[in-house]
Enzyme design. Structure first.
Site, PDB file in Angstrom:
ATOM      1  N   ARG A  89      44.043  41.399  40.344  1.00 48.35           N
ATOM      2  CA  ARG A  89      45.297  41.679  41.055  1.00 48.35           C
ATOM      3  C   ARG A  89      45.723  40.426  41.832  1.00 48.35           C
ATOM      4  O   ARG A  89      46.897  40.102  41.899  1.00 48.35           O
ATOM      5  CB  ARG A  89      45.104  42.843  42.033  1.00 48.35           C
ATOM      6  CG  ARG A  89      44.925  44.194  41.384  1.00 48.35           C
ATOM      7  CD  ARG A  89      44.762  45.287  42.433  1.00 48.35           C
ATOM      8  NE  ARG A  89      44.544  46.593  41.811  1.00 48.35           N
ATOM      9  CZ  ARG A  89      43.357  47.037  41.429  1.00 48.35           C
ATOM     10  NH1 ARG A  89      42.287  46.273  41.585  1.00 48.35           N
ATOM     11  NH2 ARG A  89      43.228  48.223  40.871  1.00 48.35           N
ATOM     12  N   THR A 120      54.063  46.944  44.174  1.00 44.34           N
ATOM     13  CA  THR A 120      53.738  45.685  43.499  1.00 44.34           C
ATOM     14  C   THR A 120      52.408  45.101  43.988  1.00 44.34           C
ATOM     15  O   THR A 120      52.117  45.124  45.188  1.00 44.34           O
ATOM     16  CB  THR A 120      54.878  44.668  43.737  1.00 44.34           C
ATOM     17  OG1 THR A 120      56.094  45.228  43.232  1.00 44.34           O
ATOM     18  CG2 THR A 120      54.600  43.337  43.069  1.00 44.34           C
ATOM     19  N   HIS A 176      43.255  47.765  48.153  1.00 50.29           N
ATOM     20  CA  HIS A 176      43.461  48.475  46.900  1.00 50.29           C
ATOM     21  C   HIS A 176      42.448  48.035  45.858  1.00 50.29           C
ATOM     22  O   HIS A 176      42.271  46.870  45.614  1.00 50.29           O
ATOM     23  CB  HIS A 176      44.874  48.191  46.370  1.00 50.29           C
ATOM     24  CG  HIS A 176      45.130  48.813  45.041  1.00 50.29           C
ATOM     25  ND1 HIS A 176      44.632  50.043  44.675  1.00 50.29           N
ATOM     26  CD2 HIS A 176      45.843  48.373  43.984  1.00 50.29           C
ATOM     27  CE1 HIS A 176      45.020  50.329  43.468  1.00 50.29           C
ATOM     28  NE2 HIS A 176      45.756  49.334  43.020  1.00 50.29           N
TER      29      HIS A 176
END
Ligand code: TXD
Length: 319
Positions: A89, A120, A176
């Site tokens: 990511r 996003t 995340h």
């Protein structure tokens, strides 16, 4: 009473699914924005044509002009590029930071009073950057990640325990994905915490540890399978749950990347914590006592997010 207006900034895999879910649930009129010419217009028209069959009365509009998001009650941002196999990511940061600058300016100019949900990636950094660029108040923006990570956790737990997903709750903190911190003591089946379920013989510590690991790498598992992009059904469903809680003042308690100003001993950082989402936006940060292990995991998560912010500031000195 005029219908709510939901602006979806990014009309890709998640954006299109967001539009479909928002329309089917009649959350409000939907504007799909993208820089790709034709994609938002084509998806909006196709979805509108599903209305007579599904039975929803909302307007759907596709556009490449930010002026069309004017007055949106909610903006859900998925604009940017997703991962491909082998990418982390964080590899998306350089490209997506520039996208957040453009999106933030669009929101600032046309929908400054919207409740903003950022999706996003890398999420914890992008939601912070989007707040900086858009200038919205801290209580009117948050990031979608924890609802997805806890949904993945809940799905695996329901499978392990052979119970309805409706009766499985999961408590996740932190960044995340890889640095997320599942708090098993606060994750339950019908209120029975996982440690008690292990004592009751419903599972073993090893199996639960394996579920935690699979959840933390849940995004990468799907990227590896799809090969052309990342997950989009569960991320979109998660974003819609947050938007609905705002629009209908549900005051849901959901794990989201929100601005901390001292809670959990953290100041001026966006990171995943349980929050209350109602008509006032982020109405409350839920601060729970953490044991040493969870506290260490959360701290590690915050450190990883702060490193991303350093990278953002190195790329864009205006931050
Ligand atoms: O839990 C989470 N937060 C994550 C987020 C879960 C899954 C995916 N996550 C991230 O969402 C993913 O890593 C991406 O950064 C976003 C969007 O994923 P999606 O799968 O929807 O990507 P697509 O299908 O490529 O769609 C992105 C769209 C595409 O249509 C581009 O044309 C558009 O973004 N795009 C832009 N729109 C507006 N403005 C600019 N500058 C722009 N650049 C690209």
């Amino acid at each position: 009473m005029a219908r709510n207006k939901i602006a979806l900034i990014g009309a890709g895999m998640i954006g299109g699914t967001l539009a479909h879910l928002a329309a089917a649930k009649e959350l409000g009129d939907v504007v799909l924005f993208d820089i790709a010419e034709g994609t938002p217009q084509g998806k909006a028209l196709d979805l509108a044509q599903s209305g007579p069959v599904e039975g929803f009365d909302v307007n759907l509009k596709g556009t490449n002009d930010y002026a069309d998001i004017a007055g949106a009650d909610v903006c859900i941002v998925t604009a940017g590029v997703p991962r491909k196999p082998g990418m982390s990511r964080d590899d998306l940061l350089g490209i997506n930071l520039k996208v957040m600058k453009a999106v933030g300016e669009g929101i600032k100019a046309h929908a400054p009073n919207a409740f903003v949900i950022c999706i996003t990636n890398p999420l914890d950094a992008m939601v912070w950057a989007l707040r900086e660029f858009s200038g919205v108040p801290h209580h009117m923006i948050c990031g979608m990640a924890g609802v997805l990570d806890s949904a993945r956790f809940r799905h695996f737990l329901a499978e392990e325990f052979q119970v309805s997903v409706k009766d499985v709750t999961a408590f996740v903190l932190g960044g995340h994905g890889d640095t997320m911190v599942p708090v098993v003591e606060y994750s339950t089946v019908a209120g029975i915490p996982i440690p008690d379920l292990i004592k009751m013989g419903w599972s073993t510590q090893e199996k639960i540890d394996a579920i935690v690991a699979r959840t933390a790498s849940g995004g990468g598992e799907i990227v590896g399978l799809l090969k052309t992009g990342s997950a989009f059904y569960a991320p979109a469903t998660s974003g819609i749950a947050m938007a609905e809680s705002y629009l209908k003042d549900f005051k849901r308690v959901l794990p989201c990347a929100a601005h901390l100003s001292g809670q959990y001993g953290v100041d001026d950082l966006y990171v995943g914590v349980p929050i209350v989402i109602g008509a006032g936006g982020v109405e409350r940060i839920v601060e729970i006592p953490l044991d040493a292990k969870a506290k260490a995991g959360f701290q590690k998560s915050c450190d990883a997010v702060r490193e991303l912010l350093v990278a953002c500031k190195a790329i864009d000195p205006s931050l």
